[in-house]
Design a protein around this motif. Sequence first.
Motif, mmCIF file in Angstrom:
data_model
loop_
_atom_site.group_PDB
_atom_site.id
_atom_site.type_symbol
_atom_site.label_atom_id
_atom_site.label_comp_id
_atom_site.label_asym_id
_atom_site.label_seq_id
_atom_site.Cartn_x
_atom_site.Cartn_y
_atom_site.Cartn_z
ATOM 1 N N LYS A 58 0.819 -1.216 0.000
ATOM 2 C CA LYS A 58 0.000 0.000 0.000
ATOM 3 C C LYS A 58 0.852 1.265 0.000
ATOM 4 N N MET A 59 2.123 1.138 0.300
ATOM 5 C CA MET A 59 2.963 2.345 0.439
ATOM 6 C C MET A 59 3.268 2.985 -0.919
ATOM 7 N N LYS A 60 3.596 4.288 -0.870
ATOM 8 C CA LYS A 60 3.906 5.006 -2.110
ATOM 9 C C LYS A 60 5.216 4.508 -2.702
ATOM 10 N N LYS A 61 5.309 4.553 -4.000
ATOM 11 C CA LYS A 61 6.515 4.053 -4.691
ATOM 12 C C LYS A 61 7.785 4.811 -4.274
ATOM 13 N N HIS A 62 7.624 6.086 -3.969
ATOM 14 C CA HIS A 62 8.815 6.870 -3.622
ATOM 15 C C HIS A 62 9.039 6.932 -2.100
ATOM 16 N N SER A 63 8.264 6.170 -1.346
ATOM 17 C CA SER A 63 8.363 6.303 0.109
ATOM 18 C C SER A 63 9.571 5.561 0.681
ATOM 19 N N VAL A 64 9.871 5.950 1.924
ATOM 20 C CA VAL A 64 11.026 5.404 2.625
ATOM 21 C C VAL A 64 10.561 4.869 3.976
ATOM 22 N N LEU A 65 11.088 3.727 4.364
ATOM 23 C CA LEU A 65 10.710 3.149 5.656
ATOM 24 C C LEU A 65 11.931 3.094 6.576
ATOM 25 N N VAL A 66 11.744 3.576 7.804
ATOM 26 C CA VAL A 66 12.827 3.538 8.789
ATOM 27 C C VAL A 66 12.361 2.675 9.967
ATOM 28 N N ASN A 67 13.200 1.763 10.416
ATOM 29 C CA ASN A 67 12.869 1.012 11.635
ATOM 30 C C ASN A 67 13.999 1.127 12.640
ATOM 31 N N ALA A 68 13.731 1.867 13.718
ATOM 32 C CA ALA A 68 14.702 1.957 14.817
ATOM 33 C C ALA A 68 14.042 1.520 16.121
ATOM 34 N N GLY A 69 12.928 0.764 15.989
ATOM 35 C CA GLY A 69 12.211 0.296 17.178
ATOM 36 C C GLY A 69 12.603 -1.132 17.499
ATOM 37 N N ARG A 70 11.826 -2.076 16.982
ATOM 38 C CA ARG A 70 12.137 -3.490 17.162
ATOM 39 C C ARG A 70 11.996 -4.220 15.824
ATOM 40 N N GLY A 71 12.939 -5.114 15.558
ATOM 41 C CA GLY A 71 12.981 -5.837 14.288
ATOM 42 C C GLY A 71 11.707 -6.605 13.988
ATOM 43 N N ASP A 128 8.181 -7.405 8.864
ATOM 44 C CA ASP A 128 8.470 -8.705 8.262
ATOM 45 C C ASP A 128 9.657 -8.534 7.296
ATOM 46 N N SER A 129 10.797 -9.114 7.655
ATOM 47 C CA SER A 129 12.034 -8.922 6.878
ATOM 48 C C SER A 129 11.904 -9.402 5.440
ATOM 49 N N ASP A 130 11.291 -10.568 5.256
ATOM 50 C CA ASP A 130 11.161 -11.098 3.889
ATOM 51 C C ASP A 130 10.308 -10.167 3.041
ATOM 52 N N ALA A 131 9.222 -9.669 3.632
ATOM 53 C CA ALA A 131 8.332 -8.774 2.888
ATOM 54 C C ALA A 131 9.050 -7.468 2.547
ATOM 55 N N LEU A 132 9.835 -6.949 3.495
ATOM 56 C CA LEU A 132 10.548 -5.692 3.217
ATOM 57 C C LEU A 132 11.603 -5.901 2.128
ATOM 58 N N GLU A 177 11.525 -5.309 -5.522
ATOM 59 C CA GLU A 177 10.542 -5.087 -6.594
ATOM 60 C C GLU A 177 10.098 -3.634 -6.661
ATOM 61 N N ARG A 178 10.788 -2.752 -5.921
ATOM 62 C CA ARG A 178 10.543 -1.300 -5.943
ATOM 63 C C ARG A 178 9.106 -0.903 -5.607
ATOM 64 N N TRP A 179 8.493 -1.596 -4.631
ATOM 65 C CA TRP A 179 7.197 -1.091 -4.140
ATOM 66 C C TRP A 179 7.455 0.194 -3.386
ATOM 67 N N ILE A 180 8.629 0.279 -2.738
ATOM 68 C CA ILE A 180 9.023 1.504 -2.038
ATOM 69 C C ILE A 180 10.431 1.888 -2.508
ATOM 70 N N TRP A 181 10.824 3.116 -2.168
ATOM 71 C CA TRP A 181 12.109 3.631 -2.665
ATOM 72 C C TRP A 181 13.302 3.051 -1.911
ATOM 73 N N GLY A 182 13.176 3.018 -0.578
ATOM 74 C CA GLY A 182 14.324 2.545 0.192
ATOM 75 C C GLY A 182 13.965 2.318 1.649
ATOM 76 N N ALA A 183 14.924 1.787 2.385
ATOM 77 C CA ALA A 183 14.698 1.548 3.815
ATOM 78 C C ALA A 183 15.965 1.844 4.600
ATOM 79 N N GLY A 184 15.766 2.209 5.858
ATOM 80 C CA GLY A 184 16.877 2.398 6.785
ATOM 81 C C GLY A 184 16.516 1.678 8.065
#
Length: 337
Positions: A239-252, A256-260, A266-273
């Motif tokens: 559901k996320m925007k194609k150019h969006s970015v996801l940051v996780n600094a809470g708990r792993g 879902d690592s495989d989904a991310l 597959e470029r559903w999102i732009w990047g992750a940190g």
Amino acid sequence: RTSKPKIVVCRDLGPDVMPLLTKRDDIEPQVVLWAEDRVCERTWLLENIKGAAGIVIVFSELVDAELLDAAGPSLKVVSTMSVGYEHIRVPELAKRNVRIGYTPEVLTDAVADISVMLALMAGRNANETMSIVREGQHLTAPLPHAPVGFLGFGRISHATLARLIPFGVTDCIYSSNPSSSSSSKKERDEALLKQHQPQLKSLRAVDIDTLARESDVLFVLAPGGPSTRHLVNEEFLRKMKKHSVLVNAGRGTVVDSDALAKALRERWIWGAGVDVVEGEPNVGKDHPLVKEPRCNILPHIGSASFETRLAMATLAVDNCLAGIAGQAMPAELDVKA
Ligand code: 8YV
């Protein structure tokens, strides 16, 4: 004096803090230290915890019924050098009247700093472009913009938002679980929010579906545990925007690592940190997120600035000693909350 209570310490707290374990006049502890420069081994802990009055741990030590039974009735306090307590089976401790010390507040700024850093890195595709530079090439990439979203909206999210306002962020949405908060926590959160609200055009509590659809930069700063496990899953990421970015600094476990990994590939999102991942601290080269160039991945160092770790270790020792002495702890987890 209490008769030489045993304190098991699962990480070397450094030359400034280790001596604090023996500073009190009323307690003369026998300190048993896992002094190796790697995660404390479970078998070592199970052996050494027998007869302990207190243990000082970090997020990587699971405190469950097995460990508590190995300790026996002498155990009075578990002192974790973390604000999160996903690794502690709280009801098992409550059953045995073992108190829990933790380290809120002192790491809020450090984790907020690294959240912003990860957002900027992911937004500029830092990991991938750095490796391209190392191969002798140069390129540039576009940067996503506001609104920012927060999954989990406590202290660290507020401190992160405060840092984003000078960057020009004016719109913020969030989704949190207010029912899990105590009333004092709610009051504190509301006071914090009032500070930032005047500088924002809009601040909205939204459902998780809206959070996924509308965030340009999404910060996952939620506690772990069964209630938040895989809140960010394939359905969410799609559901996320194609150019969006996801940051996780809470708990792993919240993501879902495989989904991310799939979302990045597959470029559903732009990047992750991410500073935290599922399965840590056992993260090898084959972890799905380690292999993704668009994943800016750090080894859980959100709180690892010198001054923050010093403050955390000092607080963890103070909590542990107060617990052993049967006194009020500087930061005790309210197990009923
Ligand atoms: C780690 C953390 O516990 O506070 C938390 O919840 O996850 C961290 O601060 C810390 O890095 C010790 O390893």
